[in-house]
Design an enzyme around this catalytic site. Structure first.
Site, short mmCIF file in Angstrom:
data_model
loop_
_atom_site.label_atom_id
_atom_site.label_comp_id
_atom_site.label_asym_id
_atom_site.label_seq_id
_atom_site.Cartn_x
_atom_site.Cartn_y
_atom_site.Cartn_z
N LYS A 161 0.85 -1.21 0.00
CA LYS A 161 0.00 0.00 0.00
C LYS A 161 0.88 1.25 0.00
O LYS A 161 0.69 2.17 -0.81
CB LYS A 161 -0.88 0.00 1.24
CG LYS A 161 -1.51 1.37 1.57
CD LYS A 161 -2.41 1.34 2.76
CE LYS A 161 -1.75 1.66 4.06
NZ LYS A 161 -1.46 3.05 4.35
N ASN A 162 1.88 1.28 0.89
CA ASN A 162 2.66 2.52 1.06
C ASN A 162 3.68 2.74 -0.05
O ASN A 162 4.23 3.82 -0.17
CB ASN A 162 3.32 2.54 2.45
CG ASN A 162 2.27 2.67 3.53
OD1 ASN A 162 1.12 3.02 3.23
ND2 ASN A 162 2.63 2.38 4.76
N CYS A 165 -4.94 11.45 12.00
CA CYS A 165 -5.70 10.22 12.25
C CYS A 165 -5.43 9.82 13.70
O CYS A 165 -4.77 10.53 14.45
CB CYS A 165 -5.36 9.12 11.27
SG CYS A 165 -3.61 8.85 11.12
N ARG A 196 -0.48 14.65 12.17
CA ARG A 196 0.30 14.21 11.00
C ARG A 196 0.74 15.46 10.23
O ARG A 196 0.28 15.72 9.14
CB ARG A 196 -0.53 13.26 10.12
CG ARG A 196 -1.11 12.07 10.87
CD ARG A 196 -0.08 11.02 11.24
NE ARG A 196 0.55 10.39 10.11
CZ ARG A 196 0.06 9.33 9.47
NH1 ARG A 196 -1.10 8.84 9.82
NH2 ARG A 196 0.70 8.82 8.46
N ASP A 227 4.42 0.39 12.04
CA ASP A 227 3.20 -0.17 11.45
C ASP A 227 2.95 -1.61 11.85
O ASP A 227 1.87 -2.13 11.59
CB ASP A 227 3.27 -0.09 9.91
CG ASP A 227 3.16 1.34 9.44
OD1 ASP A 227 3.41 1.59 8.24
OD2 ASP A 227 2.87 2.21 10.28
N VAL A 232 7.93 6.71 16.99
CA VAL A 232 7.72 7.39 15.70
C VAL A 232 6.48 8.27 15.75
O VAL A 232 6.51 9.43 15.36
CB VAL A 232 7.61 6.36 14.56
CG1 VAL A 232 7.29 7.06 13.24
CG2 VAL A 232 8.90 5.56 14.45
N ARG A 290 -8.68 -0.10 4.28
CA ARG A 290 -7.73 0.88 3.71
C ARG A 290 -6.39 0.21 3.40
O ARG A 290 -5.65 0.65 2.55
CB ARG A 290 -7.49 2.03 4.69
CG ARG A 290 -8.63 3.00 4.82
CD ARG A 290 -8.22 4.17 5.69
NE ARG A 290 -6.92 4.67 5.26
CZ ARG A 290 -6.03 5.21 6.11
NH1 ARG A 290 -6.30 5.29 7.39
NH2 ARG A 290 -4.87 5.64 5.66
#
Ligand code: EPZ
Length: 419
Positions: free
Chosen positions: A19-20, A118, A123, A308, A330, A400
């Site tokens: 995805k990223n 989020c 962010r 993540d 992070v 997502r």
């Protein structure tokens, strides 16, 4: 999603395109004029479809061939494209910040609604904007919209990133591609997604030299040409399934994995006594009589332990022995999932930016809520390992980032149902 837990997972699952990586290489097409960018192995996810909507709204023709073994996406870019990003679309996804670099570089201006925060913390994009200003952009933020423009072309130069921000690195690499002269970025992010972006930029004719010291050198070009590249496998999705195999004491094989992309996870799993085997591009997990040993983890920019995969690892350790700790360095707040896991019988206490996880023998199924995509994945994993029935609400977060997770889990023998 409704889950009946307690079934050891068995079988083989293939990793989706990352995805990223996809989210940063898709907007590269905006650097083209009258050209075509072809991307292979693009995953079918909410955020990817939002990015497609945004690119179509800007005038790019996007063709999707999902029935191919290797799902392919073709981006046909006309000679003129829009540079105003729609508010509703931009707010749907954080990744819309990745339009700044390519649009500013190719159109000389952009107006972009500030990406939403989020549940894992603020962010900001201050590092993105600081770097673009250093390249000559005039930036004005009014009423939550970033208005950026540059007279003539962006100018290449040496830029030091205060933090190895993934998004800032990506935006500045794309901006540097059409800038006047050479750009050298220092202290950049080293995630594998950055290498994937470098490959896509090279495929359209941009000379990119990544240096092992955390720097990159990019020669700005006047015009780029059509290109084609493959999106790398999703290392975070792969970790999620590997940890699900471990948590349910099952025997699964995860295919299309790049082992060195998940070195940190595999090292910590080995340290905790998990049973698994790593081959060229697969990881196979095996049942084990012993629960995971307690370990301590600190999340860091790549190649450190990825933030993540932090919620998923916390879920696995909640069934381990002793007391484990995970320090999140992070993001500001990425522990919302802990209270949901505790509803299932986990024993996790949060002390500022450290989760203290006291392992328990069993988790009980319960109704829980996903607060972000990785938290959602962690709750699904916990539901698979728990006794009884779990329902995970707000699955929209999970869609997502996890393509067909219900189908993939069913193929591994899990009892899951979408309600
Ligand atoms: C990317 O986000 C990923 N998203 C995130 O994945 C991932 O968690 C993150 O990198 C770190 O690996 C995409 O690639 C679309 P950062 P990004 O800029 O680029 C602060 C997921 O689960 N920061 O490296 O936003 C920031 O607040 C998502 O798939 C600034 O302060 O990450 C954060 O605390 C979640 N100013 C830290 O740096 C800036 O200008 C890391 O952010 C930029 C970032």
């Amino acid at each position: 999603m409704k889950i009946i837990g307690g079934i050891p997972l068995k079988g083989t699952v293939k990793t989706q395109g990352a995805k990223n990586a996809a989210l940063t290489v898709m907007p590269v097409c905006l650097l083209l004029r009258g050209g075509i960018l072809t991307l292979d192995n693009v995953p079918d996810l909410y955020d990817i479809n939002t990015m497609i909507e945004i690119l179509r709204d800007l005038g790019v023709e996007v063709e999707i061939n999902r029935e191919l073994k290797d799902p392919q996406m073709i981006f046909k870019v006309p000679d003129e494209i829009k540079w105003e990003v729609s508010e509703t679309l931009a707010r749907k996804m954080r990744g819309s910040s990745l339009l700044l670099g390519p649009l500013l570089a190719s159109c000389g201006q952009i107006s972009l609604p500030l990406p939403g925060g989020c549940s894992i913390g603020a962010r900001p994009i201050d590092l993105h904007l600081k770097g673009l200003k250093q390249m000559g952009a005039e930036i004005d933020v009014q009423n939550g919209v970033v208005h950026a423009k540059v007279k003539g072309r962006l100018r290449g130069r040496r830029i030091y990133l205060d933090f190895p921000s993934v998004g800032a690195t990506e935006n500045l690499m794309m901006a540097a591609s059409l800038a006047q002269g050479e750009t050298i970025l220092e202290n950049i992010a080293r995630e594998p997604e950055i290498d994937n972006l470098a490959d896509v930029l090279r495929s359209i004719g941009v000379p990119v030299e990544l240096e092992g010291t955390g720097g990159v050198r990019i020669q700005g070009v006047d015009k780029v040409h059509s290109g084609r590249e493959r999106v790398i496998p999703d290392r975070i999705e792969a970790c999620t399934y590997i940890l699900a195999g471990v948590m349910t004491n099952g025997h699964i094989k995860v295919e299309d994995v790049v082992p060195r992309h998940i070195d940190a996870i595999l090292a910590k799993l080995e340290e905790s006594g998990a049973k698994f085997k790593v081959k060229k591009n697969t990881v196979e997990t095996f049942p084990s009589k012993k629960r995971l040993h307690p370990i301590s983890i600190k999340t860091l920019p790549y190649p450190g332990f990825p933030t993540d995969a932090q919620p998923q690892m916390a879920a696995a350790l909640s069934l381990g022995q002793g007391v484990s700790t995970i320090e999140e360095s992070v993001f500001q707040a990425r522990f919302l999932y802990a209270q949901e896991l505790n509803r299932m019988g986990a024993d996790i206490k949060i002390a500022r930016d450290v989760a203290v996880i006291r392992g328990v023998q069993k988790l009980q199924g319960a109704p829980v809520r996903a607060t972000d995509l990785r938290a959602g994945a962690a709750l699904i994993m916990a539901g698979l390992a728990a006794e009884g029935e779990t329902t995970v609400d707000d699955m929209v977060h999970v869609w997502r980032g996890y393509e067909a997770i219900d189908k993939k889990l069913t193929s591994l023998g899990a009892q899951v149902e979408l309600i």
